[in-house]
Write a protein that holds these residues in place. Sequence first.
Motif, mmCIF file in Angstrom:
data_model
loop_
_atom_site.group_PDB
_atom_site.id
_atom_site.type_symbol
_atom_site.label_atom_id
_atom_site.label_comp_id
_atom_site.label_asym_id
_atom_site.label_seq_id
_atom_site.Cartn_x
_atom_site.Cartn_y
_atom_site.Cartn_z
ATOM 1 N N ARG A 175 24.459 27.866 -106.997
ATOM 2 C CA ARG A 175 24.085 28.385 -105.664
ATOM 3 C C ARG A 175 23.763 27.224 -104.733
ATOM 4 O O ARG A 175 23.272 26.188 -105.152
ATOM 5 C CB ARG A 175 22.871 29.312 -105.780
ATOM 6 N N THR A 176 24.004 27.454 -103.457
ATOM 7 C CA THR A 176 23.740 26.384 -102.491
ATOM 8 C C THR A 176 22.680 26.825 -101.476
ATOM 9 O O THR A 176 22.429 26.142 -100.490
ATOM 10 C CB THR A 176 25.032 26.028 -101.722
ATOM 11 N N ASP A 177 22.079 28.026 -101.720
ATOM 12 C CA ASP A 177 21.140 28.574 -100.730
ATOM 13 C C ASP A 177 19.682 28.258 -101.056
ATOM 14 O O ASP A 177 18.769 28.734 -100.374
ATOM 15 C CB ASP A 177 21.336 30.093 -100.613
#
Length: 193
Positions: A175-177
Amino acid sequence: MILGTGMDTFAFRRPDLLSQVQVFEVDHPATQAFKLNRLAELEWEIPSNLHFVPVDFTKESLADALKGTSYDLQTKSFFSWLGVTMYLTRNEVFATLRSITDIAPVGSVVIFDYFVPEEATSHIKEMQEDLRKIGEPIKTTFDPSTLAFELESLGLRLHENLSPSDIQERYFQSRTDGYYASKHVRLARAVVE
Ligand SMILES: C[S@@+](CC[C@H](N)C(=O)[O-])C[C@H]1O[C@@H](n2cnc3c(N)ncnc32)[C@H](O)[C@@H]1O
Protein backbone atom coordinates in the motif's frame (compact mmCIF):
# COMPACT_ATOMS: atom_id res chain seq x y z
CA MET A 1 -22.71 -11.31 5.20
CA ILE A 2 -21.01 -8.36 6.91
CA LEU A 3 -21.59 -8.59 10.65
CA GLY A 4 -21.19 -5.38 12.63
CA THR A 5 -20.91 -3.58 9.30
CA GLY A 6 -20.56 -0.08 10.65
CA MET A 7 -19.76 2.38 7.87
CA ASP A 8 -18.22 -0.30 5.63
CA THR A 9 -19.02 0.59 2.00
CA PHE A 10 -18.15 -2.74 0.35
CA ALA A 11 -21.56 -3.06 -1.29
CA PHE A 12 -21.23 0.40 -2.84
CA ARG A 13 -17.56 0.11 -3.81
CA ARG A 14 -17.76 -3.26 -5.57
CA PRO A 15 -20.71 -3.28 -8.00
CA ASP A 16 -18.72 -5.83 -10.03
CA LEU A 17 -18.98 -8.37 -7.20
CA LEU A 18 -22.47 -7.35 -6.20
CA SER A 19 -23.85 -8.66 -9.44
CA GLN A 20 -22.77 -12.16 -8.33
CA VAL A 21 -23.63 -12.20 -4.62
CA GLN A 22 -26.28 -11.16 -2.14
CA VAL A 23 -24.84 -8.90 0.57
CA PHE A 24 -26.37 -8.73 4.05
CA GLU A 25 -25.35 -5.91 6.35
CA VAL A 26 -26.07 -7.11 9.89
CA ASP A 27 -25.54 -4.47 12.54
CA HIS A 28 -26.73 -3.06 15.82
CA PRO A 29 -30.09 -1.34 15.18
CA ALA A 30 -28.77 2.08 16.31
CA THR A 31 -25.68 1.94 14.06
CA GLN A 32 -27.70 0.69 11.14
CA ALA A 33 -30.35 3.39 11.54
CA PHE A 34 -27.56 6.02 11.57
CA LYS A 35 -26.04 4.55 8.41
CA LEU A 36 -29.38 4.34 6.60
CA ASN A 37 -29.97 8.01 7.44
CA ARG A 38 -26.56 8.97 6.08
CA LEU A 39 -27.17 6.96 2.89
CA ALA A 40 -30.49 8.76 2.45
CA GLU A 41 -28.89 12.17 3.07
CA LEU A 42 -26.17 11.39 0.52
CA GLU A 43 -28.81 10.06 -1.89
CA TRP A 44 -26.77 6.90 -2.49
CA GLU A 45 -28.79 4.33 -4.38
CA ILE A 46 -29.16 1.07 -2.44
CA PRO A 47 -28.39 -1.88 -4.75
CA SER A 48 -31.14 -4.49 -4.99
CA ASN A 49 -28.71 -7.21 -3.82
CA LEU A 50 -27.97 -5.37 -0.58
CA HIS A 51 -30.06 -6.28 2.47
CA PHE A 52 -30.09 -4.67 5.91
CA VAL A 53 -30.71 -6.79 9.00
CA PRO A 54 -30.75 -5.05 12.40
CA VAL A 55 -29.48 -7.27 15.23
CA ASP A 56 -28.19 -6.67 18.72
CA PHE A 57 -25.83 -9.62 19.30
CA THR A 58 -26.27 -9.20 23.07
CA LYS A 59 -30.04 -9.68 22.83
CA GLU A 60 -30.93 -11.92 19.90
CA SER A 61 -29.41 -14.65 17.80
CA LEU A 62 -28.14 -14.08 14.31
CA ALA A 63 -30.05 -17.18 13.19
CA ASP A 64 -33.37 -15.80 14.47
CA ALA A 65 -32.72 -12.39 12.94
CA LEU A 66 -32.10 -13.93 9.52
CA LYS A 67 -35.37 -15.85 9.61
CA GLY A 68 -37.88 -14.02 7.49
CA THR A 69 -35.17 -12.36 5.39
CA SER A 70 -34.14 -13.50 1.92
CA TYR A 71 -31.02 -15.24 3.32
CA ASP A 72 -30.85 -18.63 1.61
CA LEU A 73 -29.97 -21.41 4.05
CA GLN A 74 -28.76 -23.61 1.18
CA THR A 75 -26.19 -21.20 -0.22
CA LYS A 76 -22.60 -21.31 1.02
CA SER A 77 -21.89 -17.98 2.66
CA PHE A 78 -18.99 -15.81 3.67
CA PHE A 79 -19.28 -14.05 7.05
CA SER A 80 -17.02 -11.09 7.69
CA TRP A 81 -16.95 -10.01 11.33
CA LEU A 82 -14.36 -7.27 11.76
CA GLY A 83 -13.87 -5.00 14.74
CA VAL A 84 -16.65 -6.53 16.82
CA THR A 85 -15.60 -9.62 18.88
CA MET A 86 -13.64 -7.51 21.36
CA TYR A 87 -16.76 -5.51 22.30
CA LEU A 88 -18.90 -8.56 23.11
CA THR A 89 -18.65 -11.05 25.96
CA ARG A 90 -17.17 -14.47 25.21
CA ASN A 91 -20.66 -16.03 25.47
CA GLU A 92 -22.04 -13.51 22.99
CA VAL A 93 -19.18 -14.19 20.56
CA PHE A 94 -19.72 -17.95 20.85
CA ALA A 95 -23.50 -17.61 20.49
CA THR A 96 -23.04 -15.73 17.22
CA LEU A 97 -20.48 -18.24 15.91
CA ARG A 98 -22.86 -21.04 16.87
CA SER A 99 -25.63 -19.29 14.95
CA ILE A 100 -23.37 -19.33 11.91
CA THR A 101 -22.75 -23.07 12.17
CA ASP A 102 -26.51 -23.59 12.75
CA ILE A 103 -27.65 -21.75 9.65
CA ALA A 104 -24.83 -21.80 7.13
CA PRO A 105 -24.10 -24.83 4.95
CA VAL A 106 -20.89 -26.83 5.34
CA GLY A 107 -18.02 -25.05 3.61
CA SER A 108 -19.25 -21.58 4.56
CA VAL A 109 -16.48 -19.32 5.85
CA VAL A 110 -16.24 -16.89 8.75
CA ILE A 111 -13.42 -14.44 9.31
CA PHE A 112 -13.10 -12.36 12.45
CA ASP A 113 -10.43 -10.34 14.18
CA TYR A 114 -9.61 -10.54 17.86
CA PHE A 115 -7.38 -9.22 20.60
CA VAL A 116 -4.83 -11.44 22.36
CA PRO A 117 -4.68 -11.45 26.20
CA GLU A 118 -0.91 -11.52 26.68
CA GLU A 119 -0.54 -8.43 24.55
CA ALA A 120 -1.68 -6.34 27.47
CA THR A 121 1.33 -4.08 27.09
CA SER A 122 1.23 -0.55 28.48
CA HIS A 123 0.20 0.73 25.04
CA ILE A 124 -2.74 -1.71 24.91
CA LYS A 125 -3.68 -0.82 28.48
CA GLU A 126 -3.78 2.84 27.52
CA MET A 127 -5.95 2.03 24.51
CA GLN A 128 -8.23 -0.16 26.65
CA GLU A 129 -8.63 2.68 29.10
CA ASP A 130 -9.49 5.10 26.27
CA LEU A 131 -12.06 2.65 24.88
CA ARG A 132 -13.55 2.12 28.33
CA LYS A 133 -13.93 5.89 28.75
CA ILE A 134 -15.92 6.17 25.53
CA GLY A 135 -18.16 3.29 26.63
CA GLU A 136 -16.59 0.57 24.45
CA PRO A 137 -14.51 -1.56 26.86
CA ILE A 138 -12.64 -4.58 25.48
CA LYS A 139 -14.53 -7.58 26.83
CA THR A 140 -13.11 -10.56 24.98
CA THR A 141 -9.67 -11.75 23.95
CA PHE A 142 -8.61 -15.13 22.56
CA ASP A 143 -5.45 -17.14 23.07
CA PRO A 144 -4.21 -17.88 19.52
CA SER A 145 -2.80 -21.24 20.64
CA THR A 146 -6.19 -22.57 21.83
CA LEU A 147 -8.49 -20.85 19.34
CA ALA A 148 -8.62 -23.89 17.01
CA PHE A 149 -9.78 -26.07 19.90
CA GLU A 150 -12.41 -23.54 21.01
CA LEU A 151 -13.80 -23.20 17.49
CA GLU A 152 -13.86 -26.95 16.96
CA SER A 153 -16.40 -27.31 19.76
CA LEU A 154 -18.68 -24.98 17.76
CA GLY A 155 -18.31 -26.92 14.51
CA LEU A 156 -15.74 -24.60 12.95
CA ARG A 157 -12.32 -25.60 11.64
CA LEU A 158 -9.68 -22.91 11.95
CA HIS A 159 -7.86 -22.59 8.61
CA GLU A 160 -5.86 -19.42 9.21
CA ASN A 161 -4.84 -17.52 12.30
CA LEU A 162 -2.82 -14.51 11.13
CA SER A 163 -0.53 -12.52 13.39
CA PRO A 164 -0.21 -8.72 13.00
CA SER A 165 2.96 -9.19 10.93
CA ASP A 166 1.24 -11.80 8.70
CA ILE A 167 -1.60 -9.29 8.13
CA GLN A 168 0.89 -6.52 7.42
CA GLU A 169 2.72 -8.67 4.89
CA ARG A 170 -0.37 -9.96 3.11
CA TYR A 171 -2.61 -6.91 3.00
CA PHE A 172 -0.56 -3.79 3.65
CA GLN A 173 3.01 -4.07 2.43
CA SER A 174 2.33 -2.82 -1.07
CA ARG A 175 0.00 0.00 0.00
CA THR A 176 1.12 3.54 -0.65
CA ASP A 177 -1.53 5.35 1.43
CA GLY A 178 0.24 5.03 4.78
CA TYR A 179 -2.23 2.54 6.27
CA TYR A 180 -0.73 -0.35 8.21
CA ALA A 181 -1.99 -3.40 10.13
CA SER A 182 -2.94 -2.96 13.77
CA LYS A 183 -0.12 -4.31 15.93
CA HIS A 184 -2.59 -5.79 18.43
CA VAL A 185 -5.18 -7.61 16.37
CA ARG A 186 -5.08 -11.11 14.86
CA LEU A 187 -7.29 -12.42 12.08
CA ALA A 188 -8.96 -15.83 12.07
CA ARG A 189 -10.50 -17.68 9.11
CA ALA A 190 -12.64 -20.68 9.95
CA VAL A 191 -14.79 -23.01 7.88
CA VAL A 192 -18.15 -24.54 8.84
CA GLU A 193 -17.80 -28.33 9.06
C1 LIG B 1 -15.45 -0.81 15.42
S1 LIG B 1 -16.96 -0.93 14.52
C2 LIG B 1 -16.44 -1.99 13.16
C3 LIG B 1 -17.18 -1.64 11.90
C4 LIG B 1 -16.72 -2.39 10.65
N1 LIG B 1 -16.91 -3.82 10.76
C5 LIG B 1 -15.29 -2.06 10.32
O1 LIG B 1 -14.44 -2.95 10.44
O2 LIG B 1 -15.03 -0.92 9.94
C6 LIG B 1 -17.91 -2.00 15.56
C7 LIG B 1 -19.22 -2.45 14.95
O3 LIG B 1 -19.78 -3.45 15.83
C8 LIG B 1 -21.15 -3.22 15.96
N2 LIG B 1 -21.61 -3.75 17.24
C9 LIG B 1 -21.09 -3.50 18.48
N3 LIG B 1 -21.84 -4.12 19.41
C10 LIG B 1 -22.84 -4.76 18.74
C11 LIG B 1 -23.95 -5.55 19.16
N4 LIG B 1 -24.19 -5.80 20.45
N5 LIG B 1 -24.79 -6.04 18.21
C12 LIG B 1 -24.56 -5.78 16.90
N6 LIG B 1 -23.52 -5.05 16.45
C13 LIG B 1 -22.68 -4.54 17.36
C14 LIG B 1 -21.28 -1.70 15.91
O4 LIG B 1 -22.61 -1.33 15.60
C15 LIG B 1 -20.27 -1.35 14.84
O5 LIG B 1 -20.85 -1.39 13.56
